[in-house]
Design a protein around this motif. Structure first.
Motif, mmCIF file in Angstrom:
data_model
loop_
_atom_site.group_PDB
_atom_site.id
_atom_site.type_symbol
_atom_site.label_atom_id
_atom_site.label_comp_id
_atom_site.label_asym_id
_atom_site.label_seq_id
_atom_site.Cartn_x
_atom_site.Cartn_y
_atom_site.Cartn_z
ATOM 1 N N GLN A 83 -3.642 5.343 -12.516
ATOM 2 C CA GLN A 83 -2.310 4.735 -12.490
ATOM 3 C C GLN A 83 -1.373 5.536 -11.601
ATOM 4 O O GLN A 83 -0.662 4.989 -10.763
ATOM 5 C CB GLN A 83 -1.737 4.666 -13.917
ATOM 6 N N GLY A 84 -1.373 6.841 -11.784
ATOM 7 C CA GLY A 84 -0.505 7.706 -10.984
ATOM 8 C C GLY A 84 -0.840 7.660 -9.507
ATOM 9 O O GLY A 84 0.062 7.602 -8.660
ATOM 10 N N ASN A 85 -2.125 7.663 -9.178
ATOM 11 C CA ASN A 85 -2.536 7.598 -7.773
ATOM 12 C C ASN A 85 -2.113 6.280 -7.133
ATOM 13 O O ASN A 85 -1.576 6.262 -6.023
ATOM 14 C CB ASN A 85 -4.050 7.777 -7.646
ATOM 15 N N ALA A 86 -2.339 5.172 -7.841
ATOM 16 C CA ALA A 86 -1.951 3.865 -7.304
ATOM 17 C C ALA A 86 -0.437 3.759 -7.172
ATOM 18 O O ALA A 86 0.069 3.215 -6.177
ATOM 19 C CB ALA A 86 -2.497 2.751 -8.196
ATOM 20 N N ASP A 87 0.292 4.282 -8.141
ATOM 21 C CA ASP A 87 1.757 4.250 -8.081
ATOM 22 C C ASP A 87 2.277 5.043 -6.878
ATOM 23 O O ASP A 87 3.202 4.605 -6.197
ATOM 24 C CB ASP A 87 2.371 4.799 -9.365
ATOM 25 N N ARG A 88 1.687 6.207 -6.615
ATOM 26 C CA ARG A 88 2.128 7.015 -5.470
ATOM 27 C C ARG A 88 1.853 6.312 -4.142
ATOM 28 O O ARG A 88 2.713 6.297 -3.253
ATOM 29 C CB ARG A 88 1.466 8.400 -5.503
ATOM 30 N N VAL A 89 0.675 5.713 -4.017
ATOM 31 C CA VAL A 89 0.344 4.970 -2.795
ATOM 32 C C VAL A 89 1.322 3.813 -2.614
ATOM 33 O O VAL A 89 1.865 3.607 -1.524
ATOM 34 C CB VAL A 89 -1.116 4.457 -2.836
ATOM 35 N N GLU A 90 1.551 3.061 -3.679
ATOM 36 C CA GLU A 90 2.461 1.916 -3.590
ATOM 37 C C GLU A 90 3.880 2.365 -3.263
ATOM 38 O O GLU A 90 4.570 1.727 -2.462
ATOM 39 C CB GLU A 90 2.449 1.121 -4.893
ATOM 40 N N PHE A 91 4.338 3.456 -3.862
ATOM 41 C CA PHE A 91 5.686 3.945 -3.599
ATOM 42 C C PHE A 91 5.871 4.272 -2.118
ATOM 43 O O PHE A 91 6.903 3.935 -1.528
ATOM 44 C CB PHE A 91 5.998 5.167 -4.467
ATOM 45 N N GLU A 92 4.899 4.921 -1.519
ATOM 46 C CA GLU A 92 4.992 5.249 -0.089
ATOM 47 C C GLU A 92 5.037 3.986 0.763
ATOM 48 O O GLU A 92 5.798 3.911 1.743
ATOM 49 C CB GLU A 92 3.844 6.163 0.329
ATOM 50 N N LEU A 93 4.246 3.001 0.406
ATOM 51 C CA LEU A 93 4.274 1.730 1.142
ATOM 52 C C LEU A 93 5.639 1.056 0.991
ATOM 53 O O LEU A 93 6.194 0.526 1.963
ATOM 54 C CB LEU A 93 3.172 0.797 0.647
ATOM 55 N N LEU A 94 6.178 1.080 -0.216
ATOM 56 C CA LEU A 94 7.476 0.462 -0.454
ATOM 57 C C LEU A 94 8.570 1.148 0.352
ATOM 58 O O LEU A 94 9.468 0.486 0.884
ATOM 59 C CB LEU A 94 7.810 0.491 -1.946
ATOM 60 N N ARG A 95 8.495 2.457 0.454
ATOM 61 C CA ARG A 95 9.478 3.184 1.272
ATOM 62 C C ARG A 95 9.400 2.742 2.732
ATOM 63 O O ARG A 95 10.427 2.569 3.386
ATOM 64 C CB ARG A 95 9.245 4.687 1.160
ATOM 65 N N GLU A 96 8.200 2.563 3.235
ATOM 66 C CA GLU A 96 8.028 2.091 4.616
ATOM 67 C C GLU A 96 8.623 0.702 4.799
ATOM 68 O O GLU A 96 9.255 0.417 5.814
ATOM 69 C CB GLU A 96 6.553 2.075 4.997
ATOM 70 N N ILE A 97 8.404 -0.154 3.812
ATOM 71 C CA ILE A 97 8.948 -1.516 3.891
ATOM 72 C C ILE A 97 10.476 -1.473 3.911
ATOM 73 O O ILE A 97 11.113 -2.142 4.725
ATOM 74 C CB ILE A 97 8.437 -2.387 2.726
ATOM 75 N N ALA A 98 11.064 -0.679 3.036
ATOM 76 C CA ALA A 98 12.530 -0.575 2.981
ATOM 77 C C ALA A 98 13.091 -0.029 4.283
ATOM 78 O O ALA A 98 14.146 -0.486 4.749
ATOM 79 C CB ALA A 98 12.956 0.306 1.815
ATOM 80 N N ASP A 99 12.406 0.929 4.885
ATOM 81 C CA ASP A 99 12.856 1.485 6.167
ATOM 82 C C ASP A 99 12.764 0.456 7.290
ATOM 83 O O ASP A 99 13.649 0.367 8.128
ATOM 84 C CB ASP A 99 12.026 2.715 6.548
ATOM 85 N N ALA A 100 11.685 -0.321 7.288
ATOM 86 C CA ALA A 100 11.454 -1.275 8.372
ATOM 87 C C ALA A 100 12.269 -2.554 8.231
ATOM 88 O O ALA A 100 12.643 -3.165 9.232
ATOM 89 C CB ALA A 100 9.964 -1.621 8.454
ATOM 90 N N VAL A 101 12.516 -2.980 6.991
ATOM 91 C CA VAL A 101 13.211 -4.249 6.742
ATOM 92 C C VAL A 101 14.312 -4.003 5.704
ATOM 93 O O VAL A 101 14.138 -4.271 4.520
ATOM 94 C CB VAL A 101 12.232 -5.333 6.238
ATOM 95 N N PRO A 102 15.459 -3.511 6.150
ATOM 96 C CA PRO A 102 16.539 -3.199 5.205
ATOM 97 C C PRO A 102 16.970 -4.379 4.329
ATOM 98 O O PRO A 102 17.424 -4.169 3.198
ATOM 99 C CB PRO A 102 17.681 -2.741 6.117
ATOM 100 N N SER A 103 16.806 -5.583 4.814
ATOM 101 C CA SER A 103 17.209 -6.740 4.003
ATOM 102 C C SER A 103 16.334 -6.906 2.755
ATOM 103 O O SER A 103 16.702 -7.636 1.838
ATOM 104 C CB SER A 103 17.175 -8.021 4.838
ATOM 105 N N LEU A 104 15.206 -6.217 2.710
ATOM 106 C CA LEU A 104 14.326 -6.275 1.542
ATOM 107 C C LEU A 104 14.518 -5.073 0.611
ATOM 108 O O LEU A 104 13.793 -4.929 -0.373
ATOM 109 C CB LEU A 104 12.857 -6.345 1.983
#
Length: 118
Positions: A83-104
């Motif tokens: 759970q922790g490993n998957a959460d960390r991977v997902e969190f990093e992806l989400l940060r990239e999405i927020a950086d690339a698409v501020p409207s999201l």
């Protein structure tokens, strides 16, 4: 990550169809429309999930991520580790999405709020 305006429009159209389908299914099944609208994720939540999955697939991590999420649901001793490993991977992806698409960003942080990041 390079997400064009046209691609974002397409993702939102797909998400709108998915959300409307889920809502219709629930309401036709007898659920109170007010409850259905409250429980079904918002449009951009679907978009963020789709982008996250595309990023995992592009990086060759989709199967590994899916297996980690599945293992996290098990009753095994190492479920919390998965759970922790998957959460960390997902969190990093989400940060990239927020950086690339501020409207999201709002939908990204709503998704990140469901993760257990220590």
């Amino acid at each position: 990550m390079n997400l064009t305006t046209e691609r974002l429009i397409k993702l939102r159209a797909d998400a709108r169809l998915e959300r409307e389908t889920i809502l219709e299914y629930r309401v036709r099944g007898g659920q109170d429309p007010a409850i259905a609208f409250e429980e079904v994720p918002e449009l951009d939540d679907f978009v963020v999930a789709a982008i996250r999955d595309e990023m995992l697939e592009d990086r060759g991590q989709l199967a590994e991520y899916g297996l980690a999420r599945l293992a996290a649901r098990s009753s095994s001793d190492d479920a919390a580790i998965h759970q922790g490993n998957a959460d960390r991977v997902e969190f990093e992806l989400l940060r990239e999405i927020a950086d690339a698409v501020p409207s999201l960003a709002v939908a990204v942080w709503r998704a990140a709020g469901k993760l257990d990041i220590a």
